[in-house]
Design a protein around this motif. Sequence first.
Motif, PDB file in Angstrom:
ATOM      1  N   ASP A 134       0.749  -1.532  -0.413  1.00 50.79           N
ATOM      2  CA  ASP A 134       0.032   0.325   0.064  1.00 50.79           C
ATOM      3  C   ASP A 134       1.096   1.335  -0.522  1.00 50.79           C
ATOM      4  OD1 ASP A 134      -2.926  -0.668  -0.173  1.00 50.79           O
ATOM      5  OD2 ASP A 134      -2.979  -0.722   2.492  1.00 50.79           O
ATOM      6  N   THR A 135       2.218   1.276   0.027  1.00 49.01           N
ATOM      7  CA  THR A 135       2.860   2.222  -0.330  1.00 49.01           C
ATOM      8  C   THR A 135       3.723   3.285  -1.115  1.00 49.01           C
ATOM      9  OG1 THR A 135       3.925   1.419   2.114  1.00 49.01           O
ATOM     10  CG2 THR A 135       5.119   2.916   0.874  1.00 49.01           C
ATOM     11  N   HIS A 252      -0.691  10.432  -3.184  1.00 49.13           N
ATOM     12  CA  HIS A 252      -0.419   9.060  -3.022  1.00 49.13           C
ATOM     13  C   HIS A 252      -1.845   8.610  -3.002  1.00 49.13           C
ATOM     14  CE1 HIS A 252       3.727  10.274  -3.473  1.00 49.13           C
ATOM     15  NE2 HIS A 252       3.431  10.641  -1.399  1.00 49.13           N
ATOM     16  N   GLN A 253      -2.459   8.626  -2.487  1.00 50.12           N
ATOM     17  CA  GLN A 253      -3.968   8.083  -2.150  1.00 50.12           C
ATOM     18  C   GLN A 253      -5.246   8.426  -3.193  1.00 50.12           C
ATOM     19  OE1 GLN A 253      -4.464   6.275  -0.473  1.00 50.12           O
ATOM     20  NE2 GLN A 253      -6.070   6.707   1.034  1.00 50.12           N
ATOM     21  N   LEU A 254      -4.759   8.866  -3.938  1.00 51.22           N
ATOM     22  CA  LEU A 254      -4.844   8.587  -5.637  1.00 51.22           C
ATOM     23  C   LEU A 254      -4.558   7.653  -6.423  1.00 51.22           C
ATOM     24  CD1 LEU A 254      -5.896  12.362  -6.556  1.00 51.22           C
ATOM     25  CD2 LEU A 254      -7.682  11.050  -6.573  1.00 51.22           C
ATOM     26  N   ASP A 255      -2.945   7.192  -6.200  1.00 52.64           N
ATOM     27  CA  ASP A 255      -2.363   6.288  -6.850  1.00 52.64           C
ATOM     28  C   ASP A 255      -2.939   4.673  -6.697  1.00 52.64           C
ATOM     29  OD1 ASP A 255      -0.688   8.127  -8.260  1.00 52.64           O
ATOM     30  OD2 ASP A 255       0.596   7.989  -6.746  1.00 52.64           O
ATOM     31  N   ARG A 256      -3.660   4.744  -4.961  1.00 49.78           N
ATOM     32  CA  ARG A 256      -4.159   3.503  -4.953  1.00 49.78           C
ATOM     33  C   ARG A 256      -5.331   3.549  -5.282  1.00 49.78           C
ATOM     34  NH1 ARG A 256      -3.601   3.825   1.040  1.00 49.78           N
ATOM     35  NH2 ARG A 256      -0.912   3.657   1.170  1.00 49.78           N
ATOM     36  N   ILE A 257      -6.718   5.081  -5.092  1.00 53.91           N
ATOM     37  CA  ILE A 257      -7.769   4.377  -5.549  1.00 53.91           C
ATOM     38  C   ILE A 257      -8.407   5.050  -7.151  1.00 53.91           C
ATOM     39  CG2 ILE A 257     -10.137   6.019  -5.125  1.00 53.91           C
ATOM     40  CD1 ILE A 257      -9.236   7.013  -2.867  1.00 53.91           C
ATOM     41  N   ALA A 258      -7.439   5.324  -7.952  1.00 55.67           N
ATOM     42  CA  ALA A 258      -7.378   5.890  -9.203  1.00 55.67           C
ATOM     43  C   ALA A 258      -6.148   5.573  -9.724  1.00 55.67           C
ATOM     44  CB  ALA A 258      -7.989   6.879  -9.563  1.00 55.67           C
TER      45      ALA A 258
END
Length: 348
Positions: A134-135, A252-258
Amino acid sequence: MFDKLAWIRLPRNVVVGHGVIDETAAAIDEVHLGGTPLIVTSPTPRRIAGERVAEQFEASVTVTVETASFAAVERVIEAARAEEVDFLVGVGGGKAIDIAKMASDELGMGFVSVPTAASHDGIVSGRGSVPEGDTRHSVAAEPPLAVVADTEIIADAPWRLTTAGCADIISNYTAVRDWELAHRLKNVEYSEYAGALSQMTAEMLVGNADSIKPGLEESAWIVVKALVSSGVAMSIAGSSRPASGAEHLISHQLDRIAPGAALHGHQVGVASVVTEYLHSGSAGRWRNVRDALADIGAPTTADELGITAEDFVEAMTTAHEIRDRYTILGDGVSREAAVEAATVTGVI
Ligand SMILES: NC(=O)C1=CN([C@@H]2O[C@H](COP(=O)(O)OP(=O)(O)OC[C@H]3O[C@@H](n4cnc5c(N)ncnc54)[C@H](OP(=O)(O)O)[C@@H]3O)[C@@H](O)[C@H]2O)C=CC1
Ligand SMILES: O=C(CO)COP(=O)(O)O
Ligand SMILES: [Zn+2]
């Protein structure tokens, strides 16, 4: 007795200019790296620059990577050991350079950065970012001993990569504000020197916005110099703090979500419009951040990033969880506050 250990690791030779790719071996020689290089590159940069670098050495080994992954870092480490190379050269965008940087760190070998695109400040820093679980944020890695940035090649790269690099620099404004806030509220160690350098770098880039245009080689000069300066600020700080605040957490969160929706620099740029709003309210400087992005042709809305309003708001409300880095997001912004900030600023 010193109770503080200062550890500033900087590149020794930074060569920027038209055609300097053909001086790569000479620039490497100047920093006393000898022997056989392992060139880490990706398909397009290999054609554009990797082969031109390889032919400057009597012998070299080339590994071409397609995706940024730990498996690719492992492959490079194995090749370096099997072929008994002496140092690593990353030729490409952030993917090839970070893989080479992380592998060098593990191998304890010298590393040289040859960026073919000015897409973000990782191309010159001692921070490595390869997705693991998740990093998504960067970790300390081997800083380049030399940087060779050919402005002819960089000016020819897709324009969106250059505007992404500019937006990564523009995001330094909010990163420094977050760092100062963390210093005041949480006693986080703050370097005035690194903070001032990072902020000045953003100011100089914005001040030169008129000269940042597609097809203009001077643009590549201006942007590379800003990326180097931002990398130096991170080296002085010993962390990415001067160039990474809440806007980076959201990205970084967008990289996970989208995943894969937009370039790193474009995401942090749009996110910094809303985090500037969170810092200073509706009468504050968020319009300056938005206008600076618009002036160089970077996205200013979630829609232009190819990200839905729902995903953007989710990233805003969960970004504080991903890393121990205090920012204006505090222990989380509510959904209502996130929607308000993103709506007032026109981001959603
Ligand atoms: N260390 C740090 O602090 C940071 C690191 N990163 C990392 O960097 C990576 C993203 O960097 P980015 O540069 O955007 O990605 P890439 O290295 O994937 O490059 C982006 C695209 O541009 C192509 N390309 C590169 N140079 C040229 C050129 N001169 N002409 C034409 N095409 C070119 C690449 O080709 P091809 O497809 O052939 O590779 C690729 O398709 C991610 O892995 C991310 O994790 C991001 C932010 C900060
Ligand atoms: O992108 C960076 C600075 O611009 C690195 O920041 P992170 O440490 O948040 O990945
Ligand atoms: Zn960044």
